[in-house]
Design an enzyme around this catalytic site. Structure first.
Site, mmCIF file in Angstrom:
data_model
loop_
_atom_site.group_PDB
_atom_site.id
_atom_site.type_symbol
_atom_site.label_atom_id
_atom_site.label_comp_id
_atom_site.label_asym_id
_atom_site.label_seq_id
_atom_site.Cartn_x
_atom_site.Cartn_y
_atom_site.Cartn_z
ATOM 1 N N GLU A 163 7.737 13.225 22.454
ATOM 2 C CA GLU A 163 8.701 14.305 22.586
ATOM 3 C C GLU A 163 8.607 15.101 23.895
ATOM 4 O O GLU A 163 8.340 16.304 23.886
ATOM 5 C CB GLU A 163 8.579 15.280 21.409
ATOM 6 C CG GLU A 163 8.845 14.631 20.075
ATOM 7 C CD GLU A 163 9.134 15.641 18.961
ATOM 8 O OE1 GLU A 163 8.960 16.845 19.196
ATOM 9 O OE2 GLU A 163 9.540 15.210 17.870
ATOM 10 N N GLU A 358 8.968 9.424 13.861
ATOM 11 C CA GLU A 358 8.800 10.581 12.970
ATOM 12 C C GLU A 358 10.108 10.857 12.248
ATOM 13 O O GLU A 358 11.180 10.697 12.822
ATOM 14 C CB GLU A 358 8.456 11.867 13.732
ATOM 15 C CG GLU A 358 7.045 11.963 14.189
ATOM 16 C CD GLU A 358 6.786 13.226 15.011
ATOM 17 O OE1 GLU A 358 7.475 14.246 14.808
ATOM 18 O OE2 GLU A 358 5.893 13.163 15.869
HETATM 19 C C1 GCO Z 1 6.398 16.218 17.335
HETATM 20 C C2 GCO Z 1 6.693 17.172 16.302
HETATM 21 C C3 GCO Z 1 5.617 17.290 15.281
HETATM 22 C C4 GCO Z 1 6.061 18.344 14.352
HETATM 23 C C5 GCO Z 1 7.209 17.832 13.515
HETATM 24 C C6 GCO Z 1 7.819 18.897 12.665
HETATM 25 O O1 GCO Z 1 6.480 16.583 18.442
HETATM 26 O O2 GCO Z 1 6.100 15.077 17.129
HETATM 27 O O3 GCO Z 1 6.882 18.415 16.875
HETATM 28 O O4 GCO Z 1 4.409 17.561 15.912
HETATM 29 O O5 GCO Z 1 5.054 18.768 13.537
HETATM 30 O O6 GCO Z 1 8.227 17.352 14.331
HETATM 31 O O7 GCO Z 1 8.354 19.892 13.474
#
Ligand code: GCO
Length: 452
Positions: A163, A358
Site C-alpha cells: 500500500e 487483503e
Molecule cells: C494495509 C492495511 C492494514 C490494515 C487494514 C485495515 O496497509 O495493509 O492498512 O494494515 O490493518 O487494511 O485497515
C-alpha cells in the site's frame, strides 16, 4: 468453474500490528515505534509495544491457522528487526524469529508469503531523509538481498511494498500516520518515485540472490470502481474511473494508475505527467527500467469502492449511495461488487495473475455470555465478497485470497479500537478466541469455495 484447485486461501497480518517485542530483542526503531510514543497520535495513545505478542506466541497462532485449514499465510518482516539501522549490521535474533515462524508454518502445511515493507521505515534511515533520500533504493535492495539469502530456501512467494498509496499519502501528505507529516506535494512525488525504484531494486535482488526461482509481486491498494449496471457504457465508465487521477491534489496518492502503470507498463500515465508536471522529480529512462523490472504476480488490497455510471455528457458519474447504505464499524461502505470488477479491470490492464492480498471488515465484536464471539456481520460480508470473487475466478487468472486479518490487532491510528480479525484477541490477557467467522472460513476453504 470457480476457484482453481491450488487456490491460496489465506489470511494476512503485518509485523508491527501483531508482533510486539519492540524492546530487548535487538530490534531497531522504526517510524511507528517512535510516532506512537508521543501522545495524541493514536486512539487513546495505544502502541504496538505488545500488540498480539505474536513474537512469543507464534506457535499458538500457527496452530490456530492450522485449525482453520489455511493454505497460506501472508506476513511481513519488520525491516528493523533484521537490520536495526536499515542497512549494515544484522540482528541474528530477528532472523531466528522469522526462521522459526517459517518452519512452524511449513511443518503445519501452510505456505508462507512474505511482504518486505508494511510501513516499518527504519528511524535511522528516516533521519537521513527516508524516502526522500535516493540512497534508500540501495538500502531497500540490501534488505531484500538479506531476506533472499536467509529465507528463500524455504519461502518462494514475496510481495515488495504494501500500500504505497497509504504510507506516502497518510504518512507524509495528510499527516494521519507515522511520521505524521504534511509535506509539500513536490516531496511526495519524489518519495513515490523512490518507493517504486526501491520496489524494482528489491525485485532484482530477490531474483539475484533467491536460492530457487521465486514468485514476486507488488501489493498496492485503492478504492475500486464498479458499474451501476452491466450495460457496456456503464462498464466503460467504471473502467475509466478506476484508473483516473484524483480530482483533488491534496489526496493525489489515492490512485491506481500512478502506482501501477510504471511498475507493470513501464510508464507513468500521460494525464498525470501533464497535471503533476510542476511537482515531479527528474525521471530517467533508467529509472523506468528499474521500476518496471518484471514481476510475476499482481497483488491488490481491496476493501470497498464507488459505483459509477456513464453520464449524459459521456463522462463517468458517481451513483449516490442510498440512505442507510451498509457500512462496517470503521464506517467503510460494504460494496461486494469490488471483488469482481476490481480484479477483472486490473487483469485486463496489467495482464498478470492476481492475488487479493487483503480484504476484510472491522466489527464491534464482543465475547458473549456463552464465551464465544458471534460475528454474523463478518460472515455476511465475506460471503457476499467471496461470492463476487468466485465469479472473477471463473474469468481471470486468480491465484489467491488473503483475508485481513488472522486476528484482531493494532489498527494504526485507530489503535485497538477496530477489530478486523477472524480470531478475537482479548488484549487484557492475550487470550485468542476463534470467532464464528473463523469456522465459517474454514468450511469455505475445505470446500474450495464451492459452497459460496
Ligand atoms: C494495509 C492495511 C492494514 C490494515 C487494514 C485495515 O496497509 O495493509 O492498512 O494494515 O490493518 O487494511 O485497515
Amino acid at each position: 468453474m470457480g476457484f482453481r484447485e491450488d487456490f491460496a486461501w489465506g489470511t494476512a497480518t503485518s509485523s508491527y500490528q501483531i508482533e510486539g517485542a519492540v524492546k530487548g530483542e535487538g530490534k531497531g526503531e522504526h517510524i511507528w515505534d517512535v510516532y506512537t510514543k508521543e501522545p495524541g497520535h493514536v486512539f487513546e495513545d495505544h502502541t504496538g509495544e505488545t500488540a498480539c505478542d505474536h513474537y512469543h506466541r507464534y506457535p499458538e497462532d500457527v496452530k490456530i491457522m492450522k485449525e482453520m485449514g489455511l493454505k497460506a499465510y501472508r506476513f511481513s518482516i519488520d525491516w528493523t528487526r533484521v537490520l536495526p539501522d536499515g542497512y549494515g549490521r544484522v540482528n541474528e535474533k530477528g532472523i531466528a524469529f522469522y526462521n522459526a515462524l517459517i518452519d512452524e508454518l511449513l511443518d503445519n502445511g501452510i505456505e508462507p508469503y512474505i511482504t518486505l515493507y508494511h510501513w516499518e521505515l527504519p528511524y535511522e534511515i528516516y533521519k537521513q531523509g527516508g524516502w526522500m533520500n535516493p540512497k534508500i533504493v540501495e538500502w531497500f535492495g540490501e534488505y531484500a538481498k538479506l531476506v533472499a539469502e536467509r529465507f528463500s530456501d524455504r519461502v518462494t512467494h514475496y510481495f515488495t511494498v504494501n500500500e504505497p498509496q497509504c504510507f506516502v499519502g497518510l504518512g507524509f501528505l495528510r499527516g494521519e500516520h507515522a511520521p505524521g507529516l504534511k509535506s509539500p506535494l513536490r516531496d511526495t512525488f519524489e518519495m513515490a518515485h523512490n518507493v517504486m525504484k526501491a520496489h524494482g531494486q528489491a525485485v532484482r535482488m530477490l531474483r539475484q540472490y533467491g536460492r530457487q526461482p521465486l514468485v514476486i509481486g507488488y501489493a498496492p491498494t485503492c478504492g475500486m470502481v464498479y458499474p451501476e449496471t452491466e450495460k457496456p457504457e456503464d462498464i466503460e465508465a467504471a473502467r475509466q474511473a478506476m484508473f483516473a487521477l484524483q480530482p483533488d491534489n491534496s489526496n493525489w496518492t489515492w490512485n491506481v494508475s500512478w502506482w501501477s502503470d510504471p511498475v507493470l507498463l513501464g510508464h507513468y500515465p500521460e494525464e498525470g505527467l501533464k497535471r503533476y508536471e510542476p511537482y515531479l522529480p527528474k525521471i530517467t529512462e533508467e529509472d523506468m527500467k528499474l521500476i518496471s523490472e518484471p514481476i510475476d504476480v499482481y497483488g491488490q488490497n481491496i476493501y470497498n469502492g464507488r459505483c459509477v455510471r456513464m453520464g449524459a455528457d459521456g463522462k463517468p458519474e458517481d451513483v449516490k449511495r442510498y440512505a442507510g447504505f451498509p457500512k462496517t464499524a470503521i464506517n467503510w461502505p460494504v460494496t461486494p461488487e469490488v471483488l469482481y470488477w476490481g480484479p477483472k479491470f486490473l487483469y485486463e490492464r496489467y495482464q498478470k495473475p492476481i492475488y487479493i492480498t487483503e480484504n476484510g471488515i472491522s466489527c464491534h465484536d464482543v465475547i458473549s455470555l456463552d464465551g464465544k464471539v458471534h460475528d454474523p456481520n463478518r460472515m455476511d460480508f465475506l460471503a457476499r465478497y467471496l461470492h463476487e470473487l468466485k465469479r472473477a475466478a471463473s474469468e481471470i487468472d486468480l491465484r489467491g485470497y488473503f483475508q485481513w486479518s488472522l486476528m484482531d490487532n493494532f489498527e494504526w491510528a485507530e489503535g485497538y479500537a477496530q477489530r478486523f480479525g477472524l480470531v478475537y484477541v482479548d488484549f487484557r490477557n492475550q487470550q485468542r478466541i476463534l470467532k464464528d467467522s473463523a469456522y465459517w472460513y474454514r468450511d469455505v476453504i475445505r470446500e474450495n469455495g464451492n459452497n459460496l
